[in-house]
Motif scaffolding. Structure first.
Motif, PDB file in Angstrom:
ATOM      1  N   THR A  55     -12.222  15.123  15.284  1.00  0.00           N
ATOM      2  CA  THR A  55     -12.501  16.115  16.333  1.00  0.00           C
ATOM      3  C   THR A  55     -12.714  17.494  15.716  1.00  0.00           C
ATOM      4  N   THR A  91     -16.026  17.535  13.818  1.00  0.00           N
ATOM      5  CA  THR A  91     -17.155  17.553  14.754  1.00  0.00           C
ATOM      6  C   THR A  91     -17.343  18.954  15.335  1.00  0.00           C
ATOM      7  N   ASN A  92     -16.254  19.601  15.725  1.00  0.00           N
ATOM      8  CA  ASN A  92     -16.345  20.976  16.249  1.00  0.00           C
ATOM      9  C   ASN A  92     -16.904  21.929  15.198  1.00  0.00           C
ATOM     10  N   TYR A  93     -16.415  21.807  13.980  1.00  0.00           N
ATOM     11  CA  TYR A  93     -16.879  22.664  12.885  1.00  0.00           C
ATOM     12  C   TYR A  93     -18.363  22.419  12.606  1.00  0.00           C
ATOM     13  N   ASN A 150     -15.495  32.484  13.621  1.00  0.00           N
ATOM     14  CA  ASN A 150     -15.368  31.172  14.271  1.00  0.00           C
ATOM     15  C   ASN A 150     -15.523  30.043  13.266  1.00  0.00           C
ATOM     16  N   THR A 198     -20.642  21.088  14.483  1.00  0.00           N
ATOM     17  CA  THR A 198     -21.467  21.497  15.617  1.00  0.00           C
ATOM     18  C   THR A 198     -21.671  23.010  15.609  1.00  0.00           C
ATOM     19  N   LYS A 199     -20.606  23.752  15.414  1.00  0.00           N
ATOM     20  CA  LYS A 199     -20.701  25.220  15.360  1.00  0.00           C
ATOM     21  C   LYS A 199     -21.569  25.651  14.186  1.00  0.00           C
ATOM     22  N   LEU A 211     -12.688  27.264  12.414  1.00  0.00           N
ATOM     23  CA  LEU A 211     -12.944  25.833  12.588  1.00  0.00           C
ATOM     24  C   LEU A 211     -12.832  25.084  11.262  1.00  0.00           C
TER      25      LEU A 211
END
Length: 188
Positions: free
Chosen positions: A143, A146-148, A27, A150-151, A31
């Motif tokens: 975006t 931010t996803n990366y 994941n 956060t993960k 990301l």
């Protein structure tokens, strides 16, 4: 407890212990690649704008010969943008170029015959479309980052990210001066 039941429990535990880190790693890689791709999309759109600018500037030059400082500012901003080595330098140079372009388009208002020139109108429409693409590319990048990020910081991925060296990525931010309205002085 039967031997086959013990083996099944051990296999399930091993799958969980191995599966979660592998899934987290995959994941994070996915990301990170999405964020890298989004960064490249910004570069592509900024290059598209840089390619349009000389045509726009040359069209305006023919009408606005006394506005030489704006042409120098645009050339300097384009040079700074092409030499940017990280996302913040790129954002600062992009803002400088946007400011110079805003001043150029404000100058155009003093030349009605230029505004009616078909070549100028076509270039302006292309530039406007490119500016919209740049804005969308910046949003997509932020975006993805931010996803990366956060993960990367979420459990149990934070353990995997620290083990494999996944670094935080910076957001694309406007420079401090970008909030100021560019000044246009027609008296020079």
């Amino acid at each position: 407890m039967r031997k086959s039941t013990k083996i099944a429990i051990i296999v399930v535990i091993i799958l969980i212990v191995v599966g979660i880190p592998i899934s987290s790693y995959n994941n994070l890689v996915s990301l990170e690649q999405t964020a890298n791709s989004a960064s490249s999309n910004i570069d592509t759109q900024l290059q598209r704008r840089s390619d349009l600018i000389p045509n726009l500037v040359n069209t305006v030059k023919g009408y606005a010969t006394q506005e030489k400082s704006i042409f120098t500012d645009i050339a300097n901003a384009r040079s700074r943008l092409s030499g940017a080595t990280n996302i913040q330098d790129q954002a600062d140079a992009d803002n400088q170029l946007s400011s110079s372009l805003s001043r150029l388009l404000a100058i155009v208002e003093n030349y009605p015959e230029l505004k009616s020139n078909q070549n100028f109108r076509d270039l302006s429409v292309q530039l406007e479309g490119t500016e919209n693409r740049i804005a969308i590319a910046r949003q997509d990048y932020n975006t993805a980052v931010t996803n990366y990020n956060t993960k990367r910081r979420s459990f149990p991925s934070n353990i995997v990210s620290s083990l494999f060296g996944f670094q935080e990525k910076p957001l694309y931010k406007a420079s401090e001066g970008s909030k100021e309205v560019p000044s246009v002085d027609f008296t020079k």
